[in-house]
Design an enzyme around this catalytic site. Structure first.
Site, PDB file in Angstrom:
ATOM      1  N   HIS A 308     -66.003  -4.859 -55.482  1.00 36.81           N
ATOM      2  CA  HIS A 308     -66.826  -5.985 -55.117  1.00 36.81           C
ATOM      3  C   HIS A 308     -68.017  -5.212 -54.488  1.00 36.81           C
ATOM      4  O   HIS A 308     -67.720  -5.721 -53.083  1.00 36.81           O
ATOM      5  CB  HIS A 308     -66.397  -7.396 -55.431  1.00 36.81           C
ATOM      6  CG  HIS A 308     -67.287  -8.505 -56.158  1.00 36.81           C
ATOM      7  ND1 HIS A 308     -68.779  -9.017 -55.808  1.00 36.81           N
ATOM      8  CD2 HIS A 308     -67.539  -8.525 -57.581  1.00 36.81           C
ATOM      9  CE1 HIS A 308     -69.150 -10.076 -56.286  1.00 36.81           C
ATOM     10  NE2 HIS A 308     -68.290  -9.483 -57.495  1.00 36.81           N
ATOM     11  N   ASP A 366     -62.801  -8.604 -63.449  1.00 39.80           N
ATOM     12  CA  ASP A 366     -62.818  -7.742 -64.295  1.00 39.80           C
ATOM     13  C   ASP A 366     -61.090  -7.514 -64.758  1.00 39.80           C
ATOM     14  O   ASP A 366     -61.776  -6.486 -65.758  1.00 39.80           O
ATOM     15  CB  ASP A 366     -63.529  -6.852 -64.645  1.00 39.80           C
ATOM     16  CG  ASP A 366     -65.422  -7.527 -65.220  1.00 39.80           C
ATOM     17  OD1 ASP A 366     -66.319  -7.442 -64.250  1.00 39.80           O
ATOM     18  OD2 ASP A 366     -65.428  -8.740 -65.851  1.00 39.80           O
TER      19      ASP A 366
END
Ligand code: SDX
Length: 431
Positions: A308, A366
């Site tokens: 991320h 996700d």
């Protein structure tokens, strides 16, 4: 936000500039470089915006080191446990948790806007049945300004409000229609006596031939997934919506631009890619092969659902999602889910691996969501549309904030030009 008593001094060549610093409620101080080009005749260079604050916002705060995500100051863990998606929508849109009456009024307004213009059903028929639902959503959402022209004037606060409610209310209906169209089943109308998540499930999974009872376990899990994905500061798709909105484009066009950006596998498309990756790995025994590929610079393979830009220790949403995956599969009586086993073992191995520790890579939102969505009966092609349904309220809240900002200007970045220097045209016979 306040003017800090600190200033940044920037020296280059003969130039010395004192740049004001702005102090946030939380997070790093900001150097205000708005006068840099006018006074210093230089640009800053930050292609991925890794060190750039593009706007002021009161909506969502992320602390990437602490793994903290706040919607209007409230921690995501508390909202996921105690709130529900439409209450979170109210919070993101209006800044405060609603009273019981305010919530009831808001839910009624959203419920009364869940149907789409009947003419839109013909719009769907232009797509091939095997069109990806995201392709359909980009098209249909972009076309909404043609069906709802009475809520496209961005300078009219009432029209902005109606467009906001319409987007939040109609996105599940559009996503469900995209799904039904792709499997050749008839569209299912929304039902006003179901809550937001239950309504979405019935529009996706009910058929005219028989009664359909929404499973409360799935409905609660769906609502939680919506809450976890609702907003996330200035991510790629939200920045796209803001940039589109800065030109004065109508709200439906702006949201369509967000849907388009979200589709990318580096962003919202990662939930589909992550589940497909887990299925390709197939078994715990094959994990080392893929870990090695993820570390091999000559191999473009990346662990989808890992890493991320902001979170550098853990993604708080992934923590909640992992718990939810365990709960949902357990409550559904799904034992020995091989994909979940691979996911958990992959996470364990990766988090112990020095490469991933050094690169600060770990599961993001996700990584686990696809396991839950698959258990609910969704095909992988519907994972990103579901993300788009949830994120619409975040896009809208950020778009409204930008439009209402008296300082907002059209977004128009500059560049570091590395092309050819000025030169004269050469006639073709002389080339
Ligand atoms: C979302 O921004 C948001 O808030 C997004 C989001 C939201 O709610 O809106 O949180 C939703 O988009 C989550 C992210 C979903 N995407 C994925 O899971 C795709 C896989 N992840 C990567 O593509 C990547 O981690 C990003 C895009 C998420 C972040 O990319 P960055 O911050 O630009 O990091 P990078 O590409 O510069 O990578 C840093 C290093 C690189 O190695 P070096 O060049 O330094 O040697 O880490 C490596 C990368 O090669 N790396 C990975 C990796 N992610 C980064 N290596 C293997 N597998 C990965 N997943």
């Amino acid at each position: 936000m306040s003017e800090s008593n600190k200033a940044a001094n920037l020296k280059f060549g003969e130039t010395s500039l004192d740049l004001p610093m702005l102090s946030p409620t939380a997070g790093p101080d900001v150097i205000d470089i708005r006068k840099l080009y006018a006074e210093g005749r230089v640009f800053t260079f930050d292609p991925g915006f890794t060190s750039t604050a593009s706007c002021k916002s009161k909506i969502t705060f992320i602390d990437g080191i602490k793994g903290e995500l706040l919607y209007r100051g409230y921690p995501i863990e508390q909202l996921a446990a105690k709130s529900h998606y439409l209450e979170v929508c109210y919070l993101l849109l209006y800044g405060e948790l609603p009273s019981a009456q305010e919530l009831e009024d808001f839910e009624t307004r959203v419920t009364n806007h869940t149907m789409v213009h009947e003419q839109m059903t013909y719009f769907f028929r232009g797509f091939r049945r095997d069109a990806h639902p995201m392709a359909i959503m980009v098209g249909v959402v972009g076309a909404m300004s043609a069906f709802y022209p009475d809520s496209t004037d961005i300078n009219d606060p009432m029209q902005r409000e109606i467009a906001s409610i319409r987007m939040v209310a109609k996105m599940p209906t559009i996503a469900a229609m995209a799904y039904k169209y792709s499997i050749g089943q008839p569209f299912v109308y929304p039902s006003n006596d179901l809550d937001y998540a239950a309504n979405f499930l019935q529009m996706c999974f009910s058929v005219p031939a028989e009664d359909y009872e929404v499973n409360p376990i799935l409905s609660r899990a769906m609502d939680r997934i919506f809450t976890l994905h609702a907003d996330h500061e200035q991510n790629a798709s939200t920045s796209t919506v803001r940039l589109a909105g800065s030109s004065g484009a109508n709200p439906f066009a702006c949201i369509a631009s967000g849907v388009a950006c979200l589709w990318g596998p580096a962003h919202g498309g990662a939930n589909q890619a992550a589940l497909e990756m887990l299925k390709e790995i197939g078994s715990v025994e094959r994990i080392p092969e893929y870990i090695a590929r993820a570390k091999d610079k000559s191999d473009p393979f990346r662990l989808m659902g890992f890493g991320h830009r902001v979170y550098k220790n853990f993604d708080p949403r992934a923590t909640v999602m992992k718990q939810s995956a365990d709960e949902v599969l357990d409550l559904l009586g799904i034992e020995d889910n091989e994909t979940l086993k691979v996911a958990k073992e992959l996470e364990r191995i990766a988090l112990e691996d020095e490469y991933f520790q050094q690169k600060k890579l770990f599961p993001n939102v996700d990584f686990y969501s696809g396991i839950i969505l698959e258990a609910m009966g969704f095909p992988t092609s519907m994972f990103t549309p579901i993300f788009a349904v949830s994120r619409t309220v975040g896009w809208i809240a950020q778009w409204k904030e930008m439009i209402a900002d008296p300082e907002q200007k059209i977004g128009r970045p500059r560049q570091l030009y590395i092309g050819a220097a000025k030169r004269d045209y050469i006639d073709v016979e002389n080339r």
